[in-house]
Design a protein around this motif. Structure first.
Motif, PDB file in Angstrom:
ATOM      1  N   LEU A   1       4.100 -15.559  -1.609  1.00  0.00           N
ATOM      2  CA  LEU A   1       3.970 -14.966  -2.933  1.00  0.00           C
ATOM      3  C   LEU A   1       3.640 -13.491  -2.767  1.00  0.00           C
ATOM      4  O   LEU A   1       3.081 -13.084  -1.748  1.00  0.00           O
ATOM      5  N   PRO A   2       3.947 -12.656  -3.770  1.00  0.00           N
ATOM      6  CA  PRO A   2       3.639 -11.229  -3.634  1.00  0.00           C
ATOM      7  C   PRO A   2       2.165 -10.903  -3.780  1.00  0.00           C
ATOM      8  O   PRO A   2       1.733  -9.822  -3.400  1.00  0.00           O
ATOM      9  N   SER A   3       1.385 -11.823  -4.325  1.00  0.00           N
ATOM     10  CA  SER A   3      -0.026 -11.552  -4.563  1.00  0.00           C
ATOM     11  C   SER A   3      -0.851 -11.924  -3.346  1.00  0.00           C
ATOM     12  O   SER A   3      -0.422 -12.664  -2.472  1.00  0.00           O
ATOM     13  N   LEU A   4      -2.093 -11.394  -3.277  1.00  0.00           N
ATOM     14  CA  LEU A   4      -3.029 -11.813  -2.244  1.00  0.00           C
ATOM     15  C   LEU A   4      -3.643 -13.148  -2.632  1.00  0.00           C
ATOM     16  O   LEU A   4      -3.971 -13.355  -3.799  1.00  0.00           O
ATOM     17  N   PRO A   5      -3.865 -14.118  -1.715  1.00  0.00           N
ATOM     18  CA  PRO A   5      -3.477 -14.014  -0.311  1.00  0.00           C
ATOM     19  C   PRO A   5      -1.966 -14.038  -0.163  1.00  0.00           C
ATOM     20  O   PRO A   5      -1.262 -14.616  -0.978  1.00  0.00           O
ATOM     21  N   SER A   6      -1.469 -13.403   0.896  1.00  0.00           N
ATOM     22  CA  SER A   6      -0.036 -13.207   1.043  1.00  0.00           C
ATOM     23  C   SER A   6       0.721 -14.518   1.189  1.00  0.00           C
ATOM     24  O   SER A   6       1.818 -14.664   0.685  1.00  0.00           O
ATOM     25  N   LEU A   7       0.141 -15.473   1.906  1.00  0.00           N
ATOM     26  CA  LEU A   7       0.857 -16.714   2.151  1.00  0.00           C
ATOM     27  C   LEU A   7       0.596 -17.700   1.031  1.00  0.00           C
ATOM     28  O   LEU A   7      -0.509 -17.794   0.490  1.00  0.00           O
ATOM     29  N   PHE A   8       1.658 -18.466   0.688  1.00  0.00           N
ATOM     30  CA  PHE A   8       1.528 -19.442  -0.392  1.00  0.00           C
ATOM     31  C   PHE A   8       0.498 -20.496  -0.039  1.00  0.00           C
ATOM     32  O   PHE A   8      -0.494 -20.684  -0.708  1.00  0.00           O
ATOM     33  N   SER A   9       0.713 -21.181   1.052  1.00  0.00           N
ATOM     34  CA  SER A   9      -0.272 -22.147   1.553  1.00  0.00           C
ATOM     35  C   SER A   9       0.275 -22.723   2.845  1.00  0.00           C
ATOM     36  O   SER A   9       1.462 -22.661   3.126  1.00  0.00           O
ATOM     37  N   ASN A  10      -0.605 -23.318   3.609  1.00  0.00           N
ATOM     38  CA  ASN A  10      -0.155 -23.973   4.836  1.00  0.00           C
ATOM     39  C   ASN A  10       0.716 -25.188   4.530  1.00  0.00           C
ATOM     40  O   ASN A  10       1.510 -25.613   5.344  1.00  0.00           O
TER      41      ASN A  10
ATOM     42  N   CYS B   1      -5.789   0.281  -1.758  1.00  0.00           N
ATOM     43  CA  CYS B   1      -4.663  -0.440  -2.354  1.00  0.00           C
ATOM     44  C   CYS B   1      -4.845  -1.952  -2.242  1.00  0.00           C
ATOM     45  O   CYS B   1      -4.549  -2.690  -3.198  1.00  0.00           O
ATOM     46  N   LEU B   2      -5.336  -2.419  -1.113  1.00  0.00           N
ATOM     47  CA  LEU B   2      -5.539  -3.860  -0.950  1.00  0.00           C
ATOM     48  C   LEU B   2      -6.628  -4.378  -1.883  1.00  0.00           C
ATOM     49  O   LEU B   2      -6.547  -5.508  -2.376  1.00  0.00           O
TER      50      LEU B   2
ATOM     51  N   ALA C   1       0.853  -1.197   0.000  1.00  0.00           N
ATOM     52  CA  ALA C   1       0.000   0.000   0.000  1.00  0.00           C
ATOM     53  C   ALA C   1       0.883   1.239   0.000  1.00  0.00           C
ATOM     54  O   ALA C   1       2.065   1.183   0.351  1.00  0.00           O
ATOM     55  N   VAL C   2       0.291   2.351  -0.407  1.00  0.00           N
ATOM     56  CA  VAL C   2       0.932   3.664  -0.335  1.00  0.00           C
ATOM     57  C   VAL C   2      -0.089   4.658   0.219  1.00  0.00           C
ATOM     58  O   VAL C   2      -1.294   4.400   0.221  1.00  0.00           O
ATOM     59  N   THR C   3       0.394   5.804   0.669  1.00  0.00           N
ATOM     60  CA  THR C   3      -0.496   6.784   1.280  1.00  0.00           C
ATOM     61  C   THR C   3      -1.342   7.522   0.243  1.00  0.00           C
ATOM     62  O   THR C   3      -0.896   7.769  -0.884  1.00  0.00           O
TER      63      THR C   3
END
Length: 644
Positions: free
Chosen positions: A631-640, A548-549, A514-516
């Protein structure tokens, strides 16, 4: 001291907690029977805020002793300590003592334990930046909890002593190339490759890597190591884990540190998730990345291509995963990255500019002068959203611009609502490119808007943020870090760009979460696609982060550039959030953000989970928040599945 139903040791509550609320404390822990484990979690329970519970990890030494430094929330009602494992029924309880300390004692602690930090805070005070001094002083105090790197290594290895296991009959082949001519360095790297727990590793020259992969008739992976770089024994196993879980991934890379001749590790380099602009300049130089060979089939020079450019090529064929573990040990320092270069605009700089305001003609006049007289642009469509201005100076300012076709004044009655003002302005905008701009912002150099437009020319970019500086030259905004503070904080807030405490990032174009909204360029079509800003739940705070999100949710990147530089006085025109009404509104905005974006706030892909979200930027955390591949994309985490 008592234990509650959740197994927490309650240290202070009620009036006792109230006596330390809003003040710095020291907590000493003595736990000789290791009831708490290797790490413990200090829990700060708050009233009328969201989240109601803040947690701070603390590392205990071999004898179960630890010390926590922290500035208590004003709304604190209970202070407790959570063990990292169930407490044995017969073990003696730990002894935990808390004392409030004076500001003089706090200053002495920082000066003794972090003299350079104390000097930097003092410099802010000497230039009259009292707010910056207070902010950084509090962050420096939190940073006293950072463990030494050797202690951190020991704690991490004790928490996860072995890597993922792979049956010898399973797993794709990995081909390793050692690049370098020094025989002793090649030999040391070769030994570390031979000791890998992953069973299917073979050394090949770079020119034979692709052909070797083709011969296997299955997915094959390649790693290039500089001679002298050593692999952790489970390095390839950790890197291979997300690649096997998702064969569509093109590559995986990890964190690293330096190693001396005696085998001692130091100077860790904790990397963000995949960030192409940082790879282009060499700031993100992922030597030792594990790359799917068929993603490199169009490259003819595997030996000579820079490591960042190898991953850029691979990213055309799949996503790049980051494993936030220190798995590489470099004997020779990596080459410094070059600052990113300004971009050349291809689009005409025709931009609609939305400026919410209420009076403060002194600020608005400087902002408008900067746009019309100090900004290079092909055309500007400036829309001032006027929230019940009443002062004669403001009326005189609008009268001065009455005949200027480039400026329109649109009234917005009622309470101040930044989201509503921006939505109203964008609805009236003449141009596709739309800039949100605070009325207390003015340019430093004329080409700033050209640079933002050039970044937005990239189709995958949804919003661009600028480099905002205080009048004294300290950073006000260099991007946003999710999860820092209650929801998010500006990255490198109150740090000087030339002080050398930003890891070189304030000179780099980069993707951010995100940015302001104080200076944010986006497209009107994207604004409409995601529904603009949230007027109902986010009237004042976090509306820019939320926007941004939502752009990232539809696959758009957020980019910050250091080549668009402006002065920002930060909330001068609006004032602080210090009345009961404003505090209640802010708490509701916090609640909405956590309910809507909780996973993203806990896992900013562009901020390494081994680093603290409480202390100063890039301060080592006593306990990693999550070591899953990212990963850089949402969702942030790759996987459990990638955790291990």
């Amino acid at each position: 001291m008592t234990q509650d139903a959740n197994g927490h040791f309650v240290v202070l509550d009620g009036d006792d907690a109230g006596r330390v609320a809003g003040y710095p404390i020291i907590m000493d822990i003595a736990d000789p029977q290791r009831v708490l484990g290797f790490t413990a979690t200090v829990c700060l329970h708050r009233r009328d805020r969201f989240p109601a519970l803040l947690t701070r990890p603390i590392l205990l030494d071999d004898r179960g002793r630890g010390r926590f430094y922290g500035w208590m929330p004003v709304s604190l009602h209970t202070l407790s300590v959570q063990p990292n494992r169930p407490a044995p029924a017969t073990a003696a309880l730990p002894v935990i003592r808390v004392r409030r300390i004076s500001y003089a004692r706090l200053a002495a602690l920082i000066a003794r334990n972090a003299p350079l930090a104390a000097f930097r805070a003092l410099r802010l005070l000497l230039v009259g930046n009292v707010k910056g001094f207070e902010y950084r002083f509090a962050r420096f105090y939190d940073a006293l909890n950072a463990p030494s790197y050797p202690a951190w290594i020991k704690a991490v290895s004790e928490a996860a002593p072995s890597g993922p296991a792979f049956p010898r009959a399973l797993g794709p082949p990995v081909f390793v190339t050692i690049a370098g001519a020094d025989p002793s360095q090649v030999a040391s790297t070769r030994r570390s490759v031979a000791q890998q727990t992953y069973p299917h590793v073979q050394e090949v020259p770079a020119e034979e890597a692709y052909a070797s992969g083709v011969k296997t008739n299955e997915a094959a992976y390649w790693m290039r190591l500089p001679a002298g770089m050593l692999l952790d024994k489970a390095a390839i196993a950790h890197l291979m884990q997300p690649l096997i879980a998702d064969p569509m991934l093109a590559a995986a890379y990890c964190d690293e540190d330096r190693i001396d001749a005696r085998g001692r590790c130091f100077q860790p380099f904790f990397k963000p998730a995949w960030n192409p602009p940082l790879a282009e300049t060499g700031w993100l130089a992922p030597d030792g990345a594990l790359i799917r060979l068929d993603a490199l089939k169009e490259l003819t020079d595997l030996a000579g291509t820079a490591s960042g450019l190898l991953l850029i090529e691979a990213s055309r064929h799949g996503q790049i995963a980051h494993v936030p573990r220190v798995l590489l040990h470099r004997s020779v320092a990596r080459l410094p990255a070059q600052p990113s270069r300004p971009k050349t605009p291809r689009l005409e700089t025709k931009v609609s500019v939305i400026i919410p305001t209420r009076d403060r003609a002194d600020l608005l006049s400087v902002c408008l002068h900067g746009l019309f007289n100090e900004t290079r642009a092909d055309d500007l469509d400036v829309i001032v959203i006027d929230n019940e201005s009443r002062e004669p100076e403001t009326e005189a300012l609008f009268e001065r611009y009455a005949a200027d076709r480039r400026l329109r004044r649109i009234p917005m009655p009622g309470p101040f609502n930044f989201s509503k003002a921006c939505n109203l302005g964008v609805a009236q905008a003449r141009y596709e490119l739309t800039l949100l701009l605070n009325n207390d912002v003015n340019p430093i150099e004329p080409g700033w808007l050209d640079q933002m437009v050039a970044e937005l020319d990239e189709p995958r970019v949804g919003a661009v943020g600028a480099f905002l500086l205080f009048p004294d030259g300290y950073a006000q905004h260099a991007g946003v870090t999710l999860g820092s503070g209650s929801v998010a904080r500006h990255s490198f807030h109150f740090r000087h760009p030339r002080a050398g405490e930003d890891c070189g990032l304030m000179a780099q174009r980069q993707e951010m979460s995100a940015v302001t909204g104080a200076s944010l360029l986006t497209r009107q079509s994207l604004w409409q696609r995601v529904g603009g800003m949230n007027e109902e739940q986010l009237a004042v705070a976090f509306n820019d982060v939320d926007y941004c999100l939502r752009l990232r949710e539809i696959g758009k990147a957020i980019l910050w550039t250091p080549h668009a530089r402006l002065i920002h006085h930060e909330s001068v025109s609006r004032g602080g959030d210090n009345t009961p009404e404003k505090l209640a509104r802010f708490a509701n905005e916090e609640r909405y953000m956590h309910e809507r974006w909780g996973d993203a706030l806990r896992n900013d892909p562009f901020y390494n989970p081994n680093l603290s979200l409480t202390a100063a930027d890039w301060t080592l955390s006593a306990a990693p928040s999550n070591l899953s591949a990212r990963l850089p994309s949402l969702p942030s985490l790759f996987s459990n599945k990638a955790a291990g």
